[in-house]
Design a protein around this motif. Structure first.
Motif, PDB file in Angstrom:
ATOM      1  N   LEU A   1       0.192  -1.473  -0.003  1.00  0.00           N
ATOM      2  CA  LEU A   1      -0.207  -0.027   0.268  1.00  0.00           C
ATOM      3  C   LEU A   1       0.782   1.529   0.472  1.00  0.00           C
ATOM      4  O   LEU A   1       0.849   2.806  -0.859  1.00  0.00           O
TER       5      LEU A   1
ATOM      6  N   LEU B   1       2.722   1.510  -3.269  1.00  0.00           N
ATOM      7  CA  LEU B   1       1.434   1.872  -4.706  1.00  0.00           C
ATOM      8  C   LEU B   1       0.914   4.226  -3.734  1.00  0.00           C
ATOM      9  O   LEU B   1       0.650   4.807  -4.810  1.00  0.00           O
ATOM     10  N   VAL B   2       0.989   4.267  -2.865  1.00  0.00           N
ATOM     11  CA  VAL B   2       0.558   5.298  -2.725  1.00  0.00           C
ATOM     12  C   VAL B   2       1.831   6.893  -2.841  1.00  0.00           C
ATOM     13  O   VAL B   2       1.654   7.339  -3.167  1.00  0.00           O
TER      14      VAL B   2
ATOM     15  N   SER C   1       4.064   5.909  -5.202  1.00  0.00           N
ATOM     16  CA  SER C   1       4.410   6.044  -6.641  1.00  0.00           C
ATOM     17  C   SER C   1       2.676   6.930  -7.703  1.00  0.00           C
ATOM     18  O   SER C   1       4.039   7.669  -8.219  1.00  0.00           O
ATOM     19  N   LEU C   2       2.083   7.263  -6.767  1.00  0.00           N
ATOM     20  CA  LEU C   2       1.093   8.042  -7.341  1.00  0.00           C
ATOM     21  C   LEU C   2       1.693   9.761  -7.049  1.00  0.00           C
ATOM     22  O   LEU C   2       1.718  10.368  -7.810  1.00  0.00           O
ATOM     23  N   VAL C   3       1.951   9.887  -6.137  1.00  0.00           N
ATOM     24  CA  VAL C   3       2.126  10.688  -5.460  1.00  0.00           C
ATOM     25  C   VAL C   3       3.607  11.309  -5.772  1.00  0.00           C
ATOM     26  O   VAL C   3       3.375  12.485  -5.927  1.00  0.00           O
TER      27      VAL C   3
ATOM     28  N   SER D   1       4.444  11.504  -8.826  1.00  0.00           N
ATOM     29  CA  SER D   1       3.759  11.737 -10.231  1.00  0.00           C
ATOM     30  C   SER D   1       2.653  12.443 -10.335  1.00  0.00           C
ATOM     31  O   SER D   1       2.300  13.509 -11.316  1.00  0.00           O
ATOM     32  N   ALA D   2       3.008  13.332  -8.913  1.00  0.00           N
ATOM     33  CA  ALA D   2       2.181  14.499  -8.970  1.00  0.00           C
ATOM     34  C   ALA D   2       2.605  15.524  -9.733  1.00  0.00           C
ATOM     35  O   ALA D   2       3.488  16.050  -8.758  1.00  0.00           O
TER      36      ALA D   2
ATOM     37  N   LEU E   1      -7.129  10.445  -2.617  1.00  0.00           N
ATOM     38  CA  LEU E   1      -5.886   9.046  -2.281  1.00  0.00           C
ATOM     39  C   LEU E   1      -7.150   8.645  -0.381  1.00  0.00           C
ATOM     40  O   LEU E   1      -7.217   7.907  -0.490  1.00  0.00           O
TER      41      LEU E   1
END
Lengths: 293, 266
Positions: free
Chosen positions: B7, B10-11, B13-15, B17-18, B30
């Motif tokens: 988890l 995943l979080v 990797s998303l943040v 690319s913000a 999120l």
């Protein structure tokens, strides 16, 4: 949290993250949602079918030609080729439900549409790139008369420059709905994914996607010797051509005018802001000079 | 345990690319996706982003690893000699308290702060924030952020420069990140490492060097824009076919094939 909350938050999140990593981001968002609970599968399926990602290319074994893959020609892990009407890899035989195919009548139109849009690709994409068209029946009858009762489809194009510095994917999803006898409305949603970066000369990267909708309606001119099938082909061809023309102009405007303006006028000014008016003039002339090189 | 690690990654990797100007929205989205049960994961990830990349709070303060207080959760503003916490969701600097730095400030420090303020007024049309972190009597780090948040018109952007001045050398990185998202999601990214020598170790020489560097980089980006437009975009998909007219759809479309030899010869 409800279905709507999750779906809307996912879409909002994805458009605030880097579009260059859209495929990876979409997978991560789906994993996060699935991690939350098992009954979120519907959100995941709907996200996968409504978020556009760069198109995958597969090889049609029978025709030897390449074709494009999206959610609309997918069955499990297999994708239907528009050239042979076959799924690759072959879907698992132990499944009782056969994969979906367009009705015979619609498949005839699909073949012709693939031919026509292949000519279009040749003319607009300078002889390179790949195109694929997929159609499906709107009615759930066993033998639907889709040319009369309506159908839906997707037109796909993909092109990359040889050195990989320019990448274009366009996805046109449409619906043909009868409004009265021999009169139809054509609704189109077009998305273009454009990625530009010349790694050799600079780290500057312009990447993303824009979506626009276009709609038209027309009465089929059957007395002039054209059949219904050809009428649909002409309307869809003109609509996709117009929509791609509009989006290409929009991409030019956003990628090369809007972004540059934000940099020079909102973020950092080369000249001192106090003499801004004079400077604006000088700057626009300098840019004009550079553009004419 | 392993699912918690998954988890987190995943979080993260998303943040990662913000868009740096969209952190409050990313945080909110999120939190909804995680159903609020793992809100600390989101906060940790966004703090990591702030520390690594630097961000603006209260339109006046910068938080980053360069001015992080090692003995608390706070960030140090060496100019006003205060410490503060950050609130990710409101983008505000909070809980201010006085702070007495132990590090020696260079002689040119106050002059540099004043001239940087003027430089910002001259060249940064929107929000301009900077900070100067003293490292020793002859070394400082300068962080400059110019940003515009225009969510009403669906765009945000950030210019960020981070420099280390050591004796008479200046080095660092300049980056640009612009986000345009009206019925779509378009992102500009640029970054460049820089290194130059200063004519002398004083505030004027530092400002002149920064101005020259940043002007050159702006001009280079304008050139790169034209390069991408002319060499790659223009012919990726033509505006019109070589014939300069739209396609004649219908059963005669096959005629283009017959003429395609002519078409390709242009």
């Amino acid at each position: 949290m409800s279905y709507d909350d999750k779906f809307d938050s996912s879409l909002d999140l994805l458009r605030r993250l880097d579009p260059r990593t859209i495929s990876a981001n979409l997978n991560s968002v789906c994993s996060l949602i699935q991690n939350g609970s098992d009954d979120n599968e519907e959100v995941v399926q709907d996200l996968l079918s409504s978020v556009d990602t760069p198109l995958q290319v597969r090889k049609c074994v029978q025709s030897g030609k390449s074709y494009l893959c999206c959610d609309y020609n997918r069955d499990g892990d297999s994708y239907r080729s528009p050239w042979s009407n076959k799924y690759y890899p072959s879907p698992n035989g132990d499944d009782d439900i056969p994969p979906p195919y367009p009705s015979d009548l619609l498949r005839q139109l699909e073949l012709k549409a693939n031919d026509s849009f292949d000519v279009y690709r040749d003319l607009y994409y300078e002889g390179s790139g790949i195109s694929s068209v997929y159609l499906w029946d709107s009615a759930e009858d066993d033998e639907p008369d889709s040319l009369t009762d309506g159908f839906a489809g997707v037109v796909l194009f993909k092109k990359e420059t040889d050195d990989g510095s320019g990448k274009w994917d366009s996805i046109h999803v449409f619906e043909v709905v009868p409004v009265s006898a021999n009169s139809f409305s054509y609704k189109l949603t077009s998305t273009v994914i454009l990625d530009l970066q010349n790694k050799q000369t600079s780290s500057l990267s312009l990447s993303g996607n824009l979506t626009r909708q276009l709609e038209t309606s027309a009465t089929a001119e059957l007395d002039s010797g054209l059949n219904l099938e050809t009428n649909h082909l002409i309307q869809l061809g003109q609509l996709v051509e117009k929509s791609e023309y509009n989006i290409r102009n929009l991409l030019q405007e956003v990628y090369f005018d809007k972004l540059k303006d934000i940099m020079l006028k909102d973020l950092r000014s080369v000249g001192e802001i106090s003499d801004k008016k004079l400077e604006d003039l000088r700057q626009s002339e300098m840019i004009k000079g550079l553009q004419s090189l | 345990m392993s699912s918690a690690i998954k988890l987190d990654s995943l979080v993260n990797s998303l943040v990662e690319s913000a868009a740096p100007t969209e952190l409050p929205y990313v945080s909110k989205d999120l939190s909804i996706l995680l159903s609020g049960s793992n809100s600390s994961t989101v906060v940790d990830s966004i703090e990591e982003f702030v520390n690594e990349k630097a961000a603006v709070f209260s339109s006046a303060y910068i938080a980053s690893k360069h001015n992080k207080d090692s003995s608390s959760s706070k960030y140090i503003d060496f100019i006003s000699k205060k410490k503060f916490n950050i609130d990710i969701n409101t983008q505000r600097a909070i809980d201010f308290e006085p702070f007495s730095p132990l590090v020696e400030y260079p002689e040119y420090y106050n002059d540099l702060v004043e001239k940087l303020g003027q430089y910002g007024e001259d060249h940064y049309p929107s929000t301009f924030v900077f900070t100067v972190v003293p490292k020793s009597s002859d070394e400082v780090e300068i962080i400059i952020i110019g940003q515009r948040l225009n969510h009403e018109n669906f765009f945000t952007g950030q210019w960020k420069s981070i420099y280390t001045i050591s004796n008479t050398s200046i080095s660092g990185e300049v980056s640009l990140d612009i986000h345009y998202y009206e019925d779509g999601n378009v992102r500009l990214n640029f970054n460049k490492a820089v290194k130059e020598n200063l004519s002398s170790a004083n505030a004027s020489a530092i400002i002149n060097a920064i101005n020259d560097l940043e002007n050159k980089i702006t001009m280079q980006i304008v050139e790169n824009f034209n390069d991408l437009n002319q060499k790659y975009f223009k012919n990726l998909r033509r505006l019109l076919p070589v014939t300069r007219s739209k396609i004649n759809w219908g059963s005669a479309i096959g005629n283009y094939r017959l003429g395609s030899d002519v078409v390709h010869k242009k």
